[in-house]
Motif scaffolding. Structure first.
Motif, PDB file in Angstrom:
ATOM      1  N   ALA A  21      75.042  68.973  75.077  1.00 41.22           N
ATOM      2  CA  ALA A  21      74.750  68.762  73.658  1.00 41.22           C
ATOM      3  C   ALA A  21      75.981  69.077  72.824  1.00 41.22           C
ATOM      4  O   ALA A  21      76.672  70.061  73.075  1.00 41.22           O
ATOM      5  CB  ALA A  21      73.584  69.629  73.223  1.00 41.22           C
ATOM      6  N   GLY A  22      76.233  68.215  71.850  1.00 43.05           N
ATOM      7  CA  GLY A  22      77.336  68.434  70.917  1.00 43.05           C
ATOM      8  C   GLY A  22      76.812  69.068  69.646  1.00 43.05           C
ATOM      9  O   GLY A  22      75.678  69.547  69.593  1.00 43.05           O
ATOM     10  N   ASP A  23      77.614  69.071  68.626  1.00 42.67           N
ATOM     11  CA  ASP A  23      77.207  69.554  67.312  1.00 42.67           C
ATOM     12  C   ASP A  23      76.189  68.546  66.779  1.00 42.67           C
ATOM     13  O   ASP A  23      76.559  67.482  66.288  1.00 42.67           O
ATOM     14  CB  ASP A  23      78.435  69.651  66.406  1.00 42.67           C
ATOM     15  CG  ASP A  23      78.096  70.073  64.989  1.00 42.67           C
ATOM     16  OD1 ASP A  23      76.904  70.247  64.656  1.00 42.67           O
ATOM     17  OD2 ASP A  23      79.038  70.211  64.189  1.00 42.67           O
ATOM     18  N   THR A  24      74.928  68.887  66.891  1.00 46.39           N
ATOM     19  CA  THR A  24      73.843  67.952  66.593  1.00 46.39           C
ATOM     20  C   THR A  24      74.013  67.246  65.257  1.00 46.39           C
ATOM     21  O   THR A  24      73.811  66.051  65.171  1.00 46.39           O
ATOM     22  CB  THR A  24      72.486  68.697  66.622  1.00 46.39           C
ATOM     23  OG1 THR A  24      72.342  69.299  67.906  1.00 46.39           O
ATOM     24  CG2 THR A  24      71.330  67.763  66.379  1.00 46.39           C
ATOM     25  N   PHE A  25      74.368  67.980  64.221  1.00 41.70           N
ATOM     26  CA  PHE A  25      74.410  67.380  62.893  1.00 41.70           C
ATOM     27  C   PHE A  25      75.816  67.083  62.381  1.00 41.70           C
ATOM     28  O   PHE A  25      75.979  66.316  61.454  1.00 41.70           O
ATOM     29  CB  PHE A  25      73.653  68.259  61.894  1.00 41.70           C
ATOM     30  CG  PHE A  25      72.212  68.431  62.276  1.00 41.70           C
ATOM     31  CD1 PHE A  25      71.323  67.386  62.152  1.00 41.70           C
ATOM     32  CD2 PHE A  25      71.766  69.616  62.820  1.00 41.70           C
ATOM     33  CE1 PHE A  25      70.005  67.518  62.533  1.00 41.70           C
ATOM     34  CE2 PHE A  25      70.450  69.770  63.198  1.00 41.70           C
ATOM     35  CZ  PHE A  25      69.559  68.719  63.055  1.00 41.70           C
ATOM     36  N   VAL A  58      75.332  63.163  80.321  1.00 46.00           N
ATOM     37  CA  VAL A  58      74.806  62.553  79.098  1.00 46.00           C
ATOM     38  C   VAL A  58      75.180  63.489  77.958  1.00 46.00           C
ATOM     39  O   VAL A  58      74.818  64.670  77.964  1.00 46.00           O
ATOM     40  CB  VAL A  58      73.272  62.381  79.150  1.00 46.00           C
ATOM     41  CG1 VAL A  58      72.743  61.894  77.814  1.00 46.00           C
ATOM     42  CG2 VAL A  58      72.871  61.456  80.266  1.00 46.00           C
ATOM     43  N   PHE A  59      75.944  62.968  76.991  1.00 47.36           N
ATOM     44  CA  PHE A  59      76.365  63.754  75.835  1.00 47.36           C
ATOM     45  C   PHE A  59      75.434  63.427  74.679  1.00 47.36           C
ATOM     46  O   PHE A  59      75.399  62.283  74.212  1.00 47.36           O
ATOM     47  CB  PHE A  59      77.820  63.440  75.474  1.00 47.36           C
ATOM     48  CG  PHE A  59      78.326  64.238  74.314  1.00 47.36           C
ATOM     49  CD1 PHE A  59      78.660  65.578  74.466  1.00 47.36           C
ATOM     50  CD2 PHE A  59      78.460  63.660  73.066  1.00 47.36           C
ATOM     51  CE1 PHE A  59      79.124  66.328  73.395  1.00 47.36           C
ATOM     52  CE2 PHE A  59      78.925  64.392  71.985  1.00 47.36           C
ATOM     53  CZ  PHE A  59      79.259  65.734  72.148  1.00 47.36           C
ATOM     54  N   LEU A  60      74.657  64.404  74.246  1.00 46.04           N
ATOM     55  CA  LEU A  60      73.707  64.204  73.158  1.00 46.04           C
ATOM     56  C   LEU A  60      74.322  64.690  71.851  1.00 46.04           C
ATOM     57  O   LEU A  60      74.785  65.825  71.757  1.00 46.04           O
ATOM     58  CB  LEU A  60      72.417  64.968  73.429  1.00 46.04           C
ATOM     59  CG  LEU A  60      71.663  64.607  74.706  1.00 46.04           C
ATOM     60  CD1 LEU A  60      70.444  65.494  74.866  1.00 46.04           C
ATOM     61  CD2 LEU A  60      71.263  63.139  74.699  1.00 46.04           C
ATOM     62  N   THR A  61      74.306  63.831  70.845  1.00 47.28           N
ATOM     63  CA  THR A  61      74.807  64.207  69.531  1.00 47.28           C
ATOM     64  C   THR A  61      74.024  63.438  68.466  1.00 47.28           C
ATOM     65  O   THR A  61      73.453  62.396  68.738  1.00 47.28           O
ATOM     66  CB  THR A  61      76.324  63.943  69.416  1.00 47.28           C
ATOM     67  OG1 THR A  61      76.786  64.529  68.199  1.00 47.28           O
ATOM     68  CG2 THR A  61      76.646  62.473  69.448  1.00 47.28           C
TER      69      THR A  61
END
Length: 182
Positions: free
Chosen positions: A162-166, A135-138
């Motif tokens: 997790a990716g670059d959240t913002f 699961v890729f969260l962004t």
């Protein structure tokens, strides 16, 4: 005044508040007609102080400042159980307490929609939940514990990345624009 129904208590139209919660529509709320509509609400308001605060926000163009205060509080609630929204005002700002549970209750409907969309996507892809490996969260909302916890509960075997959240959503849009428009 009762013959015109002005003594009856009526709920404030929710659209004024919803529009102030939608970043790109906030400026539209400063229109003279909207301000006049809110002023008219004061005559029959059950809680006139709240309508006065809304009127102050519109007349003094505080919508974006309020939206940023709400966002800062939401971010603070990712690590804290309790926070306070600093509501701007001409005089002393008002601090409204808010808990992580308050946030959880306010976004519960959106979480349900997200999980329903994910479940439908899995159905359309003819994929079982247990088959999902990652699961890729962004995006900023994935920093909220309730969003993260809900997604990982639906896909418990999946590794969470997790990716670059913002920044990743904007980066993705830029890459897509470059592909489409050169």
């Amino acid at each position: 005044s009762s013959e015109f129904g002005l003594d009856q208590v009526r709920p404030a139209p929710a659209h004024h508040f919803a529009e102030l919660a939608t970043w790109h529509r906030i400026n539209l709320q400063y229109a003279p007609k909207n301000i006049a509509d809110v002023r008219a609400l004061l005559r029959t308001a059950h809680e006139p102080k709240k309508i006065e605060r809304l009127l102050d926000a519109l007349e003094n163009r505080r919508g974006h400042e309020i939206a940023m205060a709400v966002e800062a509080t939401k971010i603070h609630l990712t690590d804290a159980e309790v926070s306070a929204i600093k509501m701007p005002a001409d005089r002393q700002p008002e601090f409204i307490p808010v808990s992580r549970d308050d946030l959880r209750q306010s976004i519960a409907g959106m979480i349900e929609q997200l999980l329903a969309a994910l479940t439908e996507t899995l159905r359309m892809a003819q994929t079982e939940r247990g088959e999902v490996q990652t699961v890729f969260l962004t995006g900023g909302s994935t920093a909220l514990p309730l969003v993260r916890d809900s997604l990982t509960a639906l896909l418990p075997q999946a590794k969470v990345v997790a990716g670059d959240t913002f920044g990743s959503v904007g980066t993705g849009l830029a890459i897509d624009a470059a592909r489409r428009f050169g």
